[in-house]
Design a protein around this motif. Structure first.
Motif, PDB file in Angstrom:
ATOM      1  N   THR A 114      56.133  43.815  -5.547  1.00  0.00           N
ATOM      2  CA  THR A 114      57.348  44.599  -5.792  1.00  0.00           C
ATOM      3  C   THR A 114      58.360  43.748  -6.549  1.00  0.00           C
ATOM      4  O   THR A 114      58.896  42.775  -6.006  1.00  0.00           O
ATOM      5  N   PRO A 115      58.631  44.075  -7.818  1.00  0.00           N
ATOM      6  CA  PRO A 115      59.520  43.231  -8.638  1.00  0.00           C
ATOM      7  C   PRO A 115      60.897  43.020  -8.024  1.00  0.00           C
ATOM      8  O   PRO A 115      61.435  41.904  -8.051  1.00  0.00           O
ATOM      9  N   ARG A 116      61.483  44.072  -7.464  1.00  0.00           N
ATOM     10  CA  ARG A 116      62.850  43.966  -6.936  1.00  0.00           C
ATOM     11  C   ARG A 116      62.956  42.900  -5.848  1.00  0.00           C
ATOM     12  O   ARG A 116      63.984  42.230  -5.718  1.00  0.00           O
ATOM     13  N   LEU A 117      61.887  42.715  -5.066  1.00  0.00           N
ATOM     14  CA  LEU A 117      61.924  41.714  -3.997  1.00  0.00           C
ATOM     15  C   LEU A 117      61.942  40.296  -4.571  1.00  0.00           C
ATOM     16  O   LEU A 117      62.648  39.418  -4.061  1.00  0.00           O
ATOM     17  N   HIS A 118      61.180  40.058  -5.632  1.00  0.00           N
ATOM     18  CA  HIS A 118      61.233  38.741  -6.282  1.00  0.00           C
ATOM     19  C   HIS A 118      62.597  38.509  -6.909  1.00  0.00           C
ATOM     20  O   HIS A 118      63.115  37.383  -6.903  1.00  0.00           O
ATOM     21  N   TRP A 119      63.188  39.573  -7.469  1.00  0.00           N
ATOM     22  CA  TRP A 119      64.525  39.456  -8.045  1.00  0.00           C
ATOM     23  C   TRP A 119      65.547  39.073  -6.972  1.00  0.00           C
ATOM     24  O   TRP A 119      66.370  38.174  -7.169  1.00  0.00           O
ATOM     25  N   MET A 120      65.489  39.737  -5.827  1.00  0.00           N
ATOM     26  CA  MET A 120      66.422  39.451  -4.741  1.00  0.00           C
ATOM     27  C   MET A 120      66.201  38.047  -4.187  1.00  0.00           C
ATOM     28  O   MET A 120      67.155  37.300  -3.939  1.00  0.00           O
ATOM     29  N   ALA A 121      64.944  37.669  -4.006  1.00  0.00           N
ATOM     30  CA  ALA A 121      64.644  36.336  -3.470  1.00  0.00           C
ATOM     31  C   ALA A 121      65.082  35.246  -4.436  1.00  0.00           C
ATOM     32  O   ALA A 121      65.666  34.225  -4.030  1.00  0.00           O
ATOM     33  N   GLY A 122      64.818  35.460  -5.744  1.00  0.00           N
ATOM     34  CA  GLY A 122      65.235  34.466  -6.729  1.00  0.00           C
ATOM     35  C   GLY A 122      66.737  34.259  -6.724  1.00  0.00           C
ATOM     36  O   GLY A 122      67.230  33.124  -6.760  1.00  0.00           O
ATOM     37  N   ASN A 123      67.490  35.340  -6.662  1.00  0.00           N
ATOM     38  CA  ASN A 123      68.949  35.222  -6.624  1.00  0.00           C
ATOM     39  C   ASN A 123      69.427  34.560  -5.332  1.00  0.00           C
ATOM     40  O   ASN A 123      70.413  33.815  -5.339  1.00  0.00           O
ATOM     41  N   HIS A 124      68.726  34.822  -4.228  1.00  0.00           N
ATOM     42  CA  HIS A 124      69.071  34.173  -2.958  1.00  0.00           C
ATOM     43  C   HIS A 124      68.986  32.658  -3.086  1.00  0.00           C
ATOM     44  O   HIS A 124      69.904  31.926  -2.681  1.00  0.00           O
ATOM     45  N   TYR A 125      67.901  32.178  -3.664  1.00  0.00           N
ATOM     46  CA  TYR A 125      67.732  30.725  -3.769  1.00  0.00           C
ATOM     47  C   TYR A 125      68.713  30.116  -4.767  1.00  0.00           C
ATOM     48  O   TYR A 125      69.239  29.018  -4.531  1.00  0.00           O
ATOM     49  N   LEU A 126      68.985  30.814  -5.877  1.00  0.00           N
ATOM     50  CA  LEU A 126      69.983  30.301  -6.818  1.00  0.00           C
ATOM     51  C   LEU A 126      71.366  30.263  -6.172  1.00  0.00           C
ATOM     52  O   LEU A 126      72.128  29.314  -6.383  1.00  0.00           O
ATOM     53  N   LEU A 127      71.677  31.286  -5.391  1.00  0.00           N
ATOM     54  CA  LEU A 127      72.964  31.340  -4.700  1.00  0.00           C
ATOM     55  C   LEU A 127      73.147  30.150  -3.775  1.00  0.00           C
ATOM     56  O   LEU A 127      74.272  29.657  -3.587  1.00  0.00           O
ATOM     57  N   ASN A 128      72.053  29.657  -3.241  1.00  0.00           N
ATOM     58  CA  ASN A 128      72.119  28.531  -2.302  1.00  0.00           C
ATOM     59  C   ASN A 128      71.724  27.198  -2.939  1.00  0.00           C
ATOM     60  O   ASN A 128      71.303  26.265  -2.247  1.00  0.00           O
ATOM     61  N   ASP A 129      71.874  27.141  -4.275  1.00  0.00           N
ATOM     62  CA  ASP A 129      71.634  25.899  -5.030  1.00  0.00           C
ATOM     63  C   ASP A 129      70.222  25.363  -4.848  1.00  0.00           C
ATOM     64  O   ASP A 129      70.008  24.136  -4.846  1.00  0.00           O
ATOM     65  N   ARG A 130      69.269  26.242  -4.721  1.00  0.00           N
ATOM     66  CA  ARG A 130      67.861  25.835  -4.647  1.00  0.00           C
ATOM     67  C   ARG A 130      67.167  26.419  -5.873  1.00  0.00           C
ATOM     68  O   ARG A 130      66.371  27.343  -5.826  1.00  0.00           O
ATOM     69  N   ASN A 131      67.551  25.829  -7.024  1.00  0.00           N
ATOM     70  CA  ASN A 131      67.174  26.406  -8.309  1.00  0.00           C
ATOM     71  C   ASN A 131      65.667  26.402  -8.546  1.00  0.00           C
ATOM     72  O   ASN A 131      65.124  27.351  -9.128  1.00  0.00           O
ATOM     73  N   LYS A 132      65.005  25.359  -8.112  1.00  0.00           N
ATOM     74  CA  LYS A 132      63.562  25.279  -8.348  1.00  0.00           C
ATOM     75  C   LYS A 132      62.843  26.435  -7.658  1.00  0.00           C
ATOM     76  O   LYS A 132      61.967  27.082  -8.241  1.00  0.00           O
ATOM     77  N   GLU A 133      63.214  26.713  -6.409  1.00  0.00           N
ATOM     78  CA  GLU A 133      62.592  27.818  -5.677  1.00  0.00           C
ATOM     79  C   GLU A 133      62.973  29.163  -6.297  1.00  0.00           C
ATOM     80  O   GLU A 133      62.136  30.068  -6.424  1.00  0.00           O
ATOM     81  N   GLY A 134      64.233  29.276  -6.701  1.00  0.00           N
ATOM     82  CA  GLY A 134      64.681  30.526  -7.301  1.00  0.00           C
ATOM     83  C   GLY A 134      63.939  30.832  -8.586  1.00  0.00           C
ATOM     84  O   GLY A 134      63.491  31.968  -8.814  1.00  0.00           O
ATOM     85  N   MET A 135      63.785  29.831  -9.449  1.00  0.00           N
ATOM     86  CA  MET A 135      63.115  30.072 -10.721  1.00  0.00           C
ATOM     87  C   MET A 135      61.612  30.269 -10.538  1.00  0.00           C
ATOM     88  O   MET A 135      60.968  30.930 -11.357  1.00  0.00           O
ATOM     89  N   ALA A 136      61.045  29.730  -9.471  1.00  0.00           N
ATOM     90  CA  ALA A 136      59.638  30.021  -9.172  1.00  0.00           C
ATOM     91  C   ALA A 136      59.460  31.508  -8.883  1.00  0.00           C
ATOM     92  O   ALA A 136      58.483  32.135  -9.326  1.00  0.00           O
ATOM     93  N   HIS A 137      60.421  32.094  -8.159  1.00  0.00           N
ATOM     94  CA  HIS A 137      60.358  33.536  -7.908  1.00  0.00           C
ATOM     95  C   HIS A 137      60.597  34.322  -9.197  1.00  0.00           C
ATOM     96  O   HIS A 137      59.947  35.359  -9.424  1.00  0.00           O
ATOM     97  N   PHE A 138      61.478  33.832 -10.048  1.00  0.00           N
ATOM     98  CA  PHE A 138      61.720  34.513 -11.310  1.00  0.00           C
ATOM     99  C   PHE A 138      60.482  34.453 -12.212  1.00  0.00           C
ATOM    100  O   PHE A 138      60.178  35.410 -12.924  1.00  0.00           O
TER     101      PHE A 138
END
Length: 426
Positions: A114-138
């Motif tokens: 489900t694309p929307r879930l990866h979008w939400m998860a990626g933004n969650h990690y970026l919001l918490n300064d965990r860019n590597k994890e966020g961009m992995a979801h992106f």
């Protein structure tokens, strides 16, 4: 019979209760949802709705209570990914990172495509300064749904500020997905990072030939709009080298125009002819009455107006200081104005350096040659060649009728600056 009647009454009562719950549950009004929960306290959907209201409704904001309601929804229906995703977002709103981590992990485990879930998860990690994890979801999101590309690029650039990091961590590479790489290049141009876009293009052009003009055209359009003509010319050369664009044969080997014979419909891109949609003007390339070959440009002024018109134009690289001749064959039919159509050439960076045109043609005239000779400026590198009708300043001013152009050429007469004498028409 009594037992059957009681059972029927109970069933009718239960049906009425469920009907009331269903009506109330359709609302996002807190009081109605709470009434529905009073009738059906084990409904996960009702807890979910109340949790959203508590978390986001400005007139009923209670984020902590919202998290509690959403958590209850996941307890009652642990296999619904949307409940977990909503819980993750709500936990982020109260800065409960551990709760959000768990919730998004559960949501993606239940619905990994489900694309929307990866979008939400990626933004969650970026919001918490965990860019590597966020961009992995992106990165995974773009594999599942490339339509998120611009949103992903914008969110990533806002978080890390360095497009090279996005190129490395989010994109799979031009060999695996060249269309996505071109989307990134277009995004970079639109974001004021055309220099880095050029680097990405050069790498892409060197590593894959699996490109399509439709993917590259937005980049070419952006470069021309940004007046980065040298970059556009280099991209065009790459496309010719890869045979994505093939230069039509000209009737004159010395001609440096692209497709000046109009034997092929213009690509409306790059260094081919561009067609401008203008009111009261019809343009086509299918008229069989060509001067040479099978194709020509035909322009019809469908409503008599006194306007500037430039229905077609082409950007042409030239040598600074050279002397050139622009020529073509034209014919007219019932052209009414004293200011008729003509061929024009303009220096894009210095209009005062080169701004000349052939003689005008009016009335009805058979095919005949028109030309103008001119000297390019010492710094002239790109010219704009066009079919042009300037606004008339005398009577009769309004133009109607038809105009044909064919066999247009631009040739260098002398590679060195010979003089800056006025342009000569013939």
């Amino acid at each position: 019979m009594l037992a059957v009647g009681i059972a029927a009454a109970l069933m009718a009562g239960e049906g009425a209760r469920l009907a009331v719950v269903a009506v109330l549950a359709e609302s996002f009004e807190p009081r109605k949802i709470q009434r529905a929960l009073g009738l059906d306290p084990s409904s996960p959907e009702l807890h979910f709705r109340l949790g959203l209201v508590d978390s986001y409704a400005l007139d009923h904001l209670d984020p902590v209570e919202g998290v509690g309601e959403l958590r209850r929804a996941t307890e009652l229906a642990p296999h619904v990914a949307g409940y977990w995703a909503a819980l993750g977002s709500a936990c982020d709103s109260i800065r409960d990172t551990a709760c959000a981590d768990t919730a998004f992990e559960r949501a993606l485990r239940l619905s990994p495509m489900t694309p929307r879930l990866h979008w939400m998860a990626g933004n969650h990690y970026l919001l918490n300064d965990r860019n590597k994890e966020g961009m992995a979801h992106f990165r995974r999101l773009l594999e599942v749904s490339p339509s998120y590309a611009n949103s992903v690029f914008a969110a990533s650039l806002s978080a890390v500020g360095d497009p090279a990091v996005i190129l490395e961590r989010v994109l799979p590479g031009p060999e695996k997905n060249p269309e996505l790489t071109l989307s990134f290049i277009n995004f970079l141009c639109a974001s004021g990072k055309a220099d880095f876009a050029r680097e990405v293009w050069q790498t892409t052009a060197a590593r894959t030939w699996a490109l399509r003009l439709t993917w590259v055209k937005p980049y070419l359009d952006s470069l021309l709009e940004l007046r980065r003509f040298r970059d556009a010319a280099n991209v065009w050369k790459d496309l010719e080298r890869m045979r994505i664009v093939e230069r039509p044969r000209s009737s004159d080997s010395a001609d440096i125009l692209f497709n000046g014979d109009f034997e092929r419909s213009p690509l409306n891109a790059g260094l081919d002819w561009h067609i401008k949609a203008e009111r009261f003007l019809a343009v086509d390339f299918s008229d069989p009455r060509a001067y040479h070959g099978a194709g020509c440009l035909r322009v019809e002024f469908t409503v008599a107006r006194n306007e500037d018109y430039e229905p077609v134009y082409q950007i042409v690289p030239v040598s600074p200081g050279g002397t050139y001749e622009l020529s073509g064959y034209v014919r007219t039919e019932d052209v009414t104005s004293d200011s008729g159509p003509r061929l024009r050439v303009l220096d894009l960076d210095c209009p005062d350096c080169v701004n000349v045109s052939t003689e005008t043609t009016t009335g009805t005239a058979p095919w005949h040659r028109v030309s103008v000779e001119f000297a390019a400026g010492a710094r002239t590198e790109f010219l704009r060649v066009s079919g042009w009708r300037p606004r008339s300043r005398s009577f009769p001013s309004e133009i109607a009728g038809r105009f044909w152009i064919d066999a247009v050429t631009l040739k260098i007469i002398s590679p060195f600056e010979r003089s800056h004498a006025p342009a000569r028409q013939s």
